[in-house]
Design a protein around this motif. Sequence first.
Motif, PDB file in Angstrom:
ATOM      1  N   LEU A   1       0.846  -1.199   0.000  1.00  0.00           N
ATOM      2  CA  LEU A   1       0.000   0.000   0.000  1.00  0.00           C
ATOM      3  C   LEU A   1       0.883   1.252   0.000  1.00  0.00           C
ATOM      4  CD1 LEU A   1      -2.491  -1.252   2.758  1.00  0.00           C
ATOM      5  CD2 LEU A   1      -2.646  -1.571   0.292  1.00  0.00           C
ATOM      6  N   HIS A   2       1.871   1.264  -0.909  1.00  0.00           N
ATOM      7  CA  HIS A   2       2.819   2.381  -0.928  1.00  0.00           C
ATOM      8  C   HIS A   2       3.188   2.756  -2.353  1.00  0.00           C
ATOM      9  CE1 HIS A   2       6.049  -0.431  -1.903  1.00  0.00           C
ATOM     10  NE2 HIS A   2       5.574  -1.225  -0.957  1.00  0.00           N
ATOM     11  N   ASP A   3       3.869   3.887  -2.471  1.00  0.00           N
ATOM     12  CA  ASP A   3       4.319   4.371  -3.784  1.00  0.00           C
ATOM     13  C   ASP A   3       5.838   4.293  -3.871  1.00  0.00           C
ATOM     14  OD1 ASP A   3       1.674   5.094  -4.534  1.00  0.00           O
ATOM     15  OD2 ASP A   3       1.843   6.927  -3.344  1.00  0.00           O
ATOM     16  N   GLY A   4       6.402   3.230  -3.339  1.00  0.00           N
ATOM     17  CA  GLY A   4       7.850   3.039  -3.427  1.00  0.00           C
ATOM     18  C   GLY A   4       8.575   3.422  -2.145  1.00  0.00           C
ATOM     19  N   TRP A   5       9.885   3.438  -2.260  1.00  0.00           N
ATOM     20  CA  TRP A   5      10.761   3.650  -1.086  1.00  0.00           C
ATOM     21  C   TRP A   5      11.359   5.053  -1.128  1.00  0.00           C
ATOM     22  CZ3 TRP A   5      11.716   1.092   3.308  1.00  0.00           C
ATOM     23  CH2 TRP A   5      12.877   1.386   4.021  1.00  0.00           C
ATOM     24  N   ASP A   6      11.346   5.735   0.017  1.00  0.00           N
ATOM     25  CA  ASP A   6      11.969   7.056   0.106  1.00  0.00           C
ATOM     26  C   ASP A   6      13.356   6.888   0.744  1.00  0.00           C
ATOM     27  OD1 ASP A   6      12.842   9.582   1.033  1.00  0.00           O
ATOM     28  OD2 ASP A   6      10.789  10.326   0.964  1.00  0.00           O
ATOM     29  N   ASP A   7      14.401   7.092  -0.071  1.00  0.00           N
ATOM     30  CA  ASP A   7      15.762   6.888   0.420  1.00  0.00           C
ATOM     31  C   ASP A   7      16.113   7.862   1.536  1.00  0.00           C
ATOM     32  OD1 ASP A   7      16.745   4.720  -0.919  1.00  0.00           O
ATOM     33  OD2 ASP A   7      17.287   5.873  -2.709  1.00  0.00           O
ATOM     34  N   GLU A   8      15.625   9.087   1.377  1.00  0.00           N
ATOM     35  CA  GLU A   8      15.975  10.117   2.361  1.00  0.00           C
ATOM     36  C   GLU A   8      15.327   9.821   3.724  1.00  0.00           C
ATOM     37  OE1 GLU A   8      15.645  14.788   1.959  1.00  0.00           O
ATOM     38  OE2 GLU A   8      16.390  13.751   0.165  1.00  0.00           O
ATOM     39  N   LEU A   9      14.058   9.457   3.696  1.00  0.00           N
ATOM     40  CA  LEU A   9      13.355   9.157   4.951  1.00  0.00           C
ATOM     41  C   LEU A   9      13.606   7.721   5.413  1.00  0.00           C
ATOM     42  CD1 LEU A   9       9.899  10.912   4.432  1.00  0.00           C
ATOM     43  CD2 LEU A   9      11.812  11.691   5.838  1.00  0.00           C
ATOM     44  N   ASP A  10      14.199   6.910   4.514  1.00  0.00           N
ATOM     45  CA  ASP A  10      14.513   5.532   4.841  1.00  0.00           C
ATOM     46  C   ASP A  10      13.243   4.758   5.235  1.00  0.00           C
ATOM     47  OD1 ASP A  10      16.241   3.413   5.170  1.00  0.00           O
ATOM     48  OD2 ASP A  10      16.679   3.880   7.280  1.00  0.00           O
ATOM     49  N   SER A  11      12.165   4.986   4.455  1.00  0.00           N
ATOM     50  CA  SER A  11      10.907   4.273   4.736  1.00  0.00           C
ATOM     51  C   SER A  11      10.032   4.260   3.479  1.00  0.00           C
ATOM     52  CB  SER A  11      10.154   4.950   5.882  1.00  0.00           C
ATOM     53  OG  SER A  11       9.640   6.185   5.457  1.00  0.00           O
ATOM     54  N   TYR A  12       8.990   3.424   3.499  1.00  0.00           N
ATOM     55  CA  TYR A  12       8.060   3.401   2.364  1.00  0.00           C
ATOM     56  C   TYR A  12       7.254   4.696   2.308  1.00  0.00           C
ATOM     57  CZ  TYR A  12       8.898  -1.530   1.494  1.00  0.00           C
ATOM     58  OH  TYR A  12       9.483  -2.720   1.171  1.00  0.00           O
ATOM     59  N   ILE A  13       6.876   5.092   1.083  1.00  0.00           N
ATOM     60  CA  ILE A  13       5.983   6.248   0.922  1.00  0.00           C
ATOM     61  C   ILE A  13       4.565   5.706   0.967  1.00  0.00           C
ATOM     62  CG2 ILE A  13       5.325   8.154  -0.602  1.00  0.00           C
ATOM     63  CD1 ILE A  13       8.204   7.562  -1.958  1.00  0.00           C
ATOM     64  N   LEU A  14       3.934   5.863   2.102  1.00  0.00           N
ATOM     65  CA  LEU A  14       2.603   5.301   2.313  1.00  0.00           C
ATOM     66  C   LEU A  14       1.578   5.948   1.381  1.00  0.00           C
ATOM     67  CD1 LEU A  14       1.034   4.655   5.749  1.00  0.00           C
ATOM     68  CD2 LEU A  14      -0.056   6.305   4.265  1.00  0.00           C
ATOM     69  N   ASN A  15       0.731   5.116   0.765  1.00  0.00           N
ATOM     70  CA  ASN A  15      -0.339   5.650  -0.075  1.00  0.00           C
ATOM     71  C   ASN A  15      -1.610   5.718   0.777  1.00  0.00           C
ATOM     72  OD1 ASN A  15      -2.704   5.627  -1.812  1.00  0.00           O
ATOM     73  ND2 ASN A  15      -1.278   5.389  -3.513  1.00  0.00           N
ATOM     74  N   GLU A  16      -1.985   6.930   1.169  1.00  0.00           N
ATOM     75  CA  GLU A  16      -3.071   7.115   2.133  1.00  0.00           C
ATOM     76  C   GLU A  16      -4.398   6.552   1.629  1.00  0.00           C
ATOM     77  OE1 GLU A  16      -2.971  11.297   3.026  1.00  0.00           O
ATOM     78  OE2 GLU A  16      -1.010  11.121   4.015  1.00  0.00           O
ATOM     79  N   ASP A  17      -4.682   6.738   0.340  1.00  0.00           N
ATOM     80  CA  ASP A  17      -5.952   6.238  -0.207  1.00  0.00           C
ATOM     81  C   ASP A  17      -6.012   4.712  -0.146  1.00  0.00           C
ATOM     82  OD1 ASP A  17      -6.791   8.777  -0.728  1.00  0.00           O
ATOM     83  OD2 ASP A  17      -6.078   8.785  -2.796  1.00  0.00           O
ATOM     84  N   LEU A  18      -4.912   4.071  -0.524  1.00  0.00           N
ATOM     85  CA  LEU A  18      -4.891   2.598  -0.507  1.00  0.00           C
ATOM     86  C   LEU A  18      -5.050   2.079   0.926  1.00  0.00           C
ATOM     87  CD1 LEU A  18      -2.031   1.655  -3.041  1.00  0.00           C
ATOM     88  CD2 LEU A  18      -4.504   1.602  -3.420  1.00  0.00           C
TER      89      LEU A  18
END
Length: 177
Positions: free
Chosen positions: A50-67
């Motif tokens: 339920l994400h839009d890929g990995w954020d290297d800077e934040l070191d976490s998944y980019i959560l997709n709020e709608d999903l």
Amino acid sequence: MAQESGKRKKPNILVTGTPGTGKTTMSTALAEATQLNHINIGDLVKEKNLHDGWDDELDSYILNEDLVCDELEDAMEEGGNIVDYHGCDFFPERWFDCVVVLQTDSSVLYDRLSKRGYKDAKLSNNVECEIFQILLEEAKESYAEDKVVALKSNNIEDISRNVETLTDWIRNWSIPI
Ligand code: DAT
């Protein structure tokens, strides 16, 4: 903490707070004590993509709020869920009967996050987030004041007390009036 007279037979509780404040530890113990369903949003996002890929800077998944919200809608309507996440402003307000914000003293949190392997910006950003009470502010802005409760989570005794307090609250909520 007010009682909601919706169609849910059991309440939904949101457990939020800065990473490391003990959300998963407390939610696991609370689910065991009450037989409510523990939903760890971080794990759910990974398991169900339920994400839009990995954020290297934040070191976490980019959560997709709608999903995430679509995935949870049926369970939340049914009630009886403990939702555990370090954010709270994108869930529908109507989902939750109680919003718990766990809080930890910054020196204690620093040690916990260091042990978890957080370093540099990730470590200092999270400790700052706690010092400035970002999650408490976010909860107060997103939910009615009588639903939001801040609980200390510095040691094991705090966990036991918080689980006891919330178990009592859940039992009372479930009794029809
Ligand atoms: P979160 O889900 O908020 O990220 P966690 O439950 O994974 O936090 O806890 C992080 C670590 O800190 C874990 O090793 C357990 C420990 N911990 C959490 N709350 C605690 C508390 N109140 N007293 C002592 N240790 C605690």
